[in-house]
Design an enzyme around this catalytic site. Structure first.
Site, mmCIF file in Angstrom:
data_model
loop_
_atom_site.group_PDB
_atom_site.id
_atom_site.type_symbol
_atom_site.label_atom_id
_atom_site.label_comp_id
_atom_site.label_asym_id
_atom_site.label_seq_id
_atom_site.Cartn_x
_atom_site.Cartn_y
_atom_site.Cartn_z
ATOM 1 N NE ARG A 73 50.957 35.965 36.666
ATOM 2 C CZ ARG A 73 51.219 36.497 35.477
ATOM 3 N NH1 ARG A 73 52.350 37.160 35.287
ATOM 4 N NH2 ARG A 73 50.384 36.382 34.467
ATOM 5 C CE LYS A 107 39.855 37.858 34.416
ATOM 6 N NZ LYS A 107 40.982 37.913 33.481
HETATM 7 N N1 BES Z 1 42.234 33.547 34.790
HETATM 8 C C1 BES Z 1 42.939 34.412 33.934
HETATM 9 C C2 BES Z 1 43.448 33.749 32.667
HETATM 10 C C3 BES Z 1 42.431 33.191 31.707
HETATM 11 C C4 BES Z 1 42.157 33.844 30.528
HETATM 12 C C5 BES Z 1 41.825 31.972 31.949
HETATM 13 C C6 BES Z 1 41.264 33.307 29.632
HETATM 14 C C7 BES Z 1 40.919 31.428 31.053
HETATM 15 C C8 BES Z 1 40.644 32.093 29.887
HETATM 16 C C9 BES Z 1 44.154 34.997 34.685
HETATM 17 O O1 BES Z 1 43.988 35.147 36.048
HETATM 18 C C10 BES Z 1 44.390 36.354 34.132
HETATM 19 O O2 BES Z 1 43.544 37.187 34.308
HETATM 20 N N2 BES Z 1 45.528 36.546 33.491
HETATM 21 C C11 BES Z 1 45.886 37.810 32.929
HETATM 22 C C12 BES Z 1 47.312 38.107 33.296
HETATM 23 C C13 BES Z 1 47.752 39.510 32.983
HETATM 24 C C14 BES Z 1 47.016 40.498 33.855
HETATM 25 C C15 BES Z 1 49.236 39.619 33.198
HETATM 26 C C16 BES Z 1 45.719 37.714 31.422
HETATM 27 O O3 BES Z 1 46.014 36.661 30.863
HETATM 28 O O4 BES Z 1 45.260 38.677 30.835
HETATM 29 MN MN MN Z 2 43.086 36.994 36.564
#
Ligand code: BES
Ligand code: MN
Ligand code: ZN
Length: 511
Positions: free
Chosen positions: A354, A280
């Protein structure tokens, strides 16, 4: 370590208002009303209340607060708290107004308050919502500060319902107190820094809450995960020096279970989400300490379920891992195998929630759950869809999802129903495995839910995406910035509704 939050000393009284000894008597006031039902109040306030209403200084808009001294009553001051239209007064509004009132007292460093229950709600519901709201205001975010901020929690709270028989209200009062404290336990966990709250520590905390509240906790370590073939959870955990855990919480009712159903609650326990190799951006990454909010909700709910002795069996399952990039970390293109045998091609290591929930859902069924609900900070996409105002609710079949939705409504956790169209599965097709783990940007929250559905084994299943609601980014009169405790009350409420559940399509299902 905090097990039971430093909750205020709460008492329920039915004496006349003039006799309530406190520093600040708070009461909800509706738009356009004159407070005639509290004889002598305006007079004791030297006419300031009617004057403030006439001048418009106090208009009873929701969460507006007006304080003025009292003479001749046992309370030193009165605080009017705006509650909006009387006809629009719901338990949700009452809960929020009560929190706003107690937070306003706290900001003014008033430590003894009384709350007068008013309005047209049934007395028990009104008492419960009041206690919940007031209890939520005692949460503190400042345990790592050496100085003190935000005011000390209100130490003594009197809930007043003059003239109503109190034995009837005692269970509602107790329920409200347990629910508020359990939310605060969850909030405390979300607030913990990720160097403190590792997957192992999350297990320890769950065990400590369990000892206190009376549910059992079993923790699978990495060797046991290996033995059970939980390749999805192990895969996510392998890039970190902190080993993953599967934490299992169990509530068995003290008497005979009122229902043959077994509720399985699954909570995402990513104690920190860097994204892994699909890392990230640095900006805002610190917020990813809250990626275990689903786990916290399950622990908080199990606390309430055990203390209130819900009349059904409940199993909490928390897959816990730290998602880190490292020499051993999973890479895009790796294929993992879940405990149920499904293979997943990881195309984005940041879609880790997931993966671990896949093993969690499978394990909940394996342990005997008949109905599943998972709670997870799963996708940024749900924040784009619904903002920070509501959680996304998915699942099948619809009667089960509706049951969860009703519990959320009673609990005051806003949920909005989202679709699971078959076509979303097309976005998860892999060239070499059963599925890929990311469907890309279109309908990101829906494809994530679709992925989870594959692991629910055909059981009635609901998924609550709390990525937008677990942490308040702005402070509101009823909610300070920080962890919200979302979904704790929904899950706890659900464990009391089992008499009306239908079994879902079980045998004969393709899964
Ligand atoms: N933990 C994050 C989602 C999240 C985003 C939680 C903002 C709290 C606040 C999750 O693991 C994630 O990174 N999701 C990705 C999925 C994508 C890579 C398909 C996302 O939402 O960008
Ligand atoms: Mn994530
Ligand atoms: Zn995550």
């Amino acid at each position: 370590m905090l097990l039971t939050p430093d909750s205020s000393d709460l008492t329920l009284v039915t004496m006349p208002v003039a006799e309530i000894a406190t520093d600040l008597l708070l009461l909800p006031v509706f738009d356009g009303e004159s407070l005639d039902d509290i004889p002598g109040l305006d007079e004791r306030a030297g006419g300031h209340i009617s004057a403030a209403m006439t001048s418009g200084e106090f208009q009873a808009r929701p969460f507006e607060v007006y304080l003025t001294p009292l003479t001749g009553w046992k309370s030193a001051r009165v605080g009017l708290v705006g509650a909006g239209q009387r006809t629009e007064f719901t338990t949700e509004r009452l809960r929020r107004v009560a929190t706003a009132a107690a937070l306003a007292a706290r900001q003014r460093r008033v430590t003894r308050i009384a709350w007068l229950v008013r309005g047209d709600l049934p007395p028990a519901a009104a008492v419960q919502a009041s206690v919940e709201g007031l209890g939520l205001a005692s949460f503190s975010i400042d345990r790592y500060k050496s100085g003190e901020r935000g005011g000390p929690p209100v130490a003594e709270i009197i809930i007043a319902m003059p003239g109503v028989a109190s034995p009837d209200l005692t269970p509602a009062f107790e329920r409200g107190r347990v629910l508020a404290d359990s939310c605060n336990v969850a909030r405390e966990l979300c607030n913990e820094p990720p160097n403190v709250l590792t997957p192992r520590e999350l297990g320890e905390r769950a065990a400590a809450v369990g000892r206190d509240a009376g549910f059992t906790v079993e923790i699978l370590d990495e060797k046991e995960l290996e033995q059970r073939g939980m390749g999805l959870l192990l895969g996510v955990g392998q890039g970190s020096a902190q080993p993953p855990r599967m934490i299992v919480l169990k509530h068995t009712p003290k008497g005979k279970a009122a229902s043959p159903h077994v509720l399985g609650l699954i909570g995402k326990g990513v104690t920190f989400d860097t994204g892994g190799i699909s890392i990230k951006p640095a900006d805002g990454m610190e917020r990813m300490k809250t990626d275990m909010s689903g786990a916290a909700a399950v622990i908080g709910a199990m606390r309430a379920i055990a203390l209130l002795d819900a009349p059904m069996q409940v199993i909490g399952v928390i897959p816990a891992a730290e998602n880190m990039p490292g020499g051993r970390a999973i890479k895009p293109a790796d294929v993992l195998t879940g405990a149920g045998g499904k293979t997943v091609e990881v195309i984005n290591t940041d879609a880790e929630g997931r993966l671990i929930l896949g093993d969690g859902l499978w394990y909940a069924k394996e342990l005997g759950a008949t109905h599943l609900v998972d709670v997870a900070t799963l996708t940024g996409a749900i924040v784009i869809a619904l903002g920070r105002v509501a959680s996304g609710l998915f699942g099948q079949p619809s009667p089960w999802v509706d049951t969860v939705k009703r519990s959320a409504e009673v609990a005051g956790d806003r949920c909005w129903s989202m679709p699971l169209y078959d076509e979303y599965a097309d976005q998860l097709k892999s060239e070499i495995a059963d599925m890929i783990n990311s469907g890309g940007r279109p309908a990101g929250a829906c494809t994530a839910a679709m992925f989870l559905k594959e692991f629910a084994g055909g059981l009635p299943w609901a998924h609550i995406d709390i990525a937008g609601t677990a942490w308040a980014e702005e402070s509101k009169p009823w909610q300070p910035k920080g962890p919200t405790g979302v979904a704790v009350r929904t899950l706890a409420e659900l464990a009391f509704t089992s008499q009306s559940w239908n079994p879902g399509p079980q045998s004969g299902s393709k899964q």
